[in-house]
Scaffold this motif. Structure first.
Motif, mmCIF file in Angstrom:
data_model
loop_
_atom_site.group_PDB
_atom_site.id
_atom_site.type_symbol
_atom_site.label_atom_id
_atom_site.label_comp_id
_atom_site.label_asym_id
_atom_site.label_seq_id
_atom_site.Cartn_x
_atom_site.Cartn_y
_atom_site.Cartn_z
ATOM 1 N N ARG A 20 1.002 -1.246 -0.403
ATOM 2 C CA ARG A 20 0.214 0.077 -0.392
ATOM 3 C C ARG A 20 1.194 0.959 -0.307
ATOM 4 O O ARG A 20 1.457 1.189 0.649
ATOM 5 C CB ARG A 20 -1.315 -0.048 0.988
ATOM 6 C CG ARG A 20 -1.748 -1.170 1.135
ATOM 7 C CD ARG A 20 -2.651 -1.350 2.081
ATOM 8 N NE ARG A 20 -1.557 -1.903 3.540
ATOM 9 C CZ ARG A 20 -2.614 -1.377 4.597
ATOM 10 N NH1 ARG A 20 -3.985 -1.715 4.440
ATOM 11 N NH2 ARG A 20 -2.416 -2.085 6.091
ATOM 12 N N TRP A 38 1.808 2.124 3.404
ATOM 13 C CA TRP A 38 1.101 1.262 4.866
ATOM 14 C C TRP A 38 1.209 0.281 4.871
ATOM 15 O O TRP A 38 0.681 -0.306 4.058
ATOM 16 C CB TRP A 38 -0.665 1.735 4.676
ATOM 17 C CG TRP A 38 -1.582 2.000 5.669
ATOM 18 C CD1 TRP A 38 -1.370 1.631 6.953
ATOM 19 C CD2 TRP A 38 -3.189 1.756 4.947
ATOM 20 N NE1 TRP A 38 -2.510 1.406 7.468
ATOM 21 C CE2 TRP A 38 -3.094 1.344 6.312
ATOM 22 C CE3 TRP A 38 -3.506 1.662 4.075
ATOM 23 C CZ2 TRP A 38 -4.649 0.722 6.422
ATOM 24 C CZ3 TRP A 38 -5.426 1.635 4.373
ATOM 25 C CH2 TRP A 38 -5.554 0.757 5.802
ATOM 26 N N ARG A 40 1.475 -3.012 6.817
ATOM 27 C CA ARG A 40 0.435 -4.135 7.711
ATOM 28 C C ARG A 40 0.918 -4.762 8.726
ATOM 29 O O ARG A 40 0.484 -4.936 9.710
ATOM 30 C CB ARG A 40 0.107 -5.865 6.452
ATOM 31 C CG ARG A 40 -0.711 -5.069 5.267
ATOM 32 C CD ARG A 40 -0.895 -6.586 4.339
ATOM 33 N NE ARG A 40 -2.068 -5.940 3.410
ATOM 34 C CZ ARG A 40 -1.516 -5.254 1.899
ATOM 35 N NH1 ARG A 40 -0.596 -4.352 2.466
ATOM 36 N NH2 ARG A 40 -2.989 -4.645 0.865
ATOM 37 N N HIS A 120 -7.054 3.145 10.442
ATOM 38 C CA HIS A 120 -8.681 3.064 10.123
ATOM 39 C C HIS A 120 -8.222 3.150 8.311
ATOM 40 O O HIS A 120 -7.728 4.224 8.368
ATOM 41 C CB HIS A 120 -9.572 3.865 10.755
ATOM 42 C CG HIS A 120 -10.659 3.511 9.750
ATOM 43 N ND1 HIS A 120 -11.222 4.719 8.900
ATOM 44 C CD2 HIS A 120 -11.885 2.720 10.506
ATOM 45 C CE1 HIS A 120 -12.696 4.034 8.815
ATOM 46 N NE2 HIS A 120 -13.000 3.438 10.042
ATOM 47 N N PRO A 121 -8.971 2.621 7.231
ATOM 48 C CA PRO A 121 -8.643 2.393 6.307
ATOM 49 C C PRO A 121 -9.104 4.457 5.790
ATOM 50 O O PRO A 121 -8.120 5.248 4.778
ATOM 51 C CB PRO A 121 -9.532 1.303 5.708
ATOM 52 C CG PRO A 121 -9.351 0.786 6.953
ATOM 53 C CD PRO A 121 -9.676 1.231 7.614
ATOM 54 N N ALA A 124 -6.140 6.666 6.432
ATOM 55 C CA ALA A 124 -4.922 5.553 5.761
ATOM 56 C C ALA A 124 -5.220 6.717 4.484
ATOM 57 O O ALA A 124 -4.389 6.896 4.104
ATOM 58 C CB ALA A 124 -5.020 4.485 5.829
ATOM 59 N N ALA A 125 -6.135 6.749 3.889
ATOM 60 C CA ALA A 125 -6.281 7.001 2.212
ATOM 61 C C ALA A 125 -6.171 8.351 3.010
ATOM 62 O O ALA A 125 -5.641 9.521 1.396
ATOM 63 C CB ALA A 125 -8.290 6.654 2.052
#
Length: 177
Positions: A20, A38, A40, A120-121, A124-125
């Motif tokens: 990512r 990002w 994991r 949290h996605p 992160a975005a």
């Protein structure tokens, strides 16, 4: 009791999930960051090979990586990557704890924001987008602080909306204040 390790099993790793990453656009004005990563997990030995494989293809052979050990429980000295070994160093005082520095003898240096794995996605975005802004003048830690501030303000707004929707405070005798 003795344990036997089958070398065939060790060398056969499960395929890594996609890395990512986000990058500043090619040819854009330089900023303090060149993008974001990002991972994991907080296991550099496991995470770096997939990252470096992608970056080797994009930027040329990565030879060194530096981190601040604040958020990494173990910092390996070397990490094997397809076809070569990458040296890993750490700088506790000199390097932003939210940044990863990648070095290549032939192509230069890149600074990436490291987004914590547990982020949290949606957050992160936002961070990946902010780190990939052309000519960005915020440090990695400043971006993280900004995201936390935004998150805290949003949480406060949601609490206030819940308060208003639920009718306000309840007094000690069960009636509305």
């Amino acid at each position: 009791m003795t344990a036997t390790i089958d070398r065939v099993i060790i060398s056969e790793r499960a395929p890594s999930p996609p890395v990512r990453l986000s990058f500043t656009p090619a040819g854009s004005p330089p900023g303090l960051l060149d993008g974001a990563w990002w991972p994991r997990s907080r296991d550099l030995f496991r995470e770096l090979p997939a990252l470096i494989a992608v970056l080797d293809a994009r930027w040329g052979r990565i030879t060194h990586v530096t981190v601040n050990p604040t958020y990494w429980p173990v910092v390996p000295r070397k990490v094997p990557v397809a076809g070569h070994t990458v040296h890993v160093g750490w700088f506790a005082e000199e390097q932003d704890p939210n940044k990863l520095i990648l070095l290549s003898y032939t192509a230069g240096r890149w600074d990436l924001l490291v987004i914590p794995p547990e982020t949290h996605p949606a957050a992160a975005a936002r961070l990946m987008s902010a780190a990939a802004t052309s000519g960005g003048l915020l440090t990695a830690s400043a971006l993280m602080t900004s995201e936390h501030t935004t998150h805290d303000a949003q949480e406060e707004l949601w609490r206030e909306e819940d308060w208003e929707t639920d009718g306000g405070a309840v007094s000690a005798n069960g009636g509305r204040a």
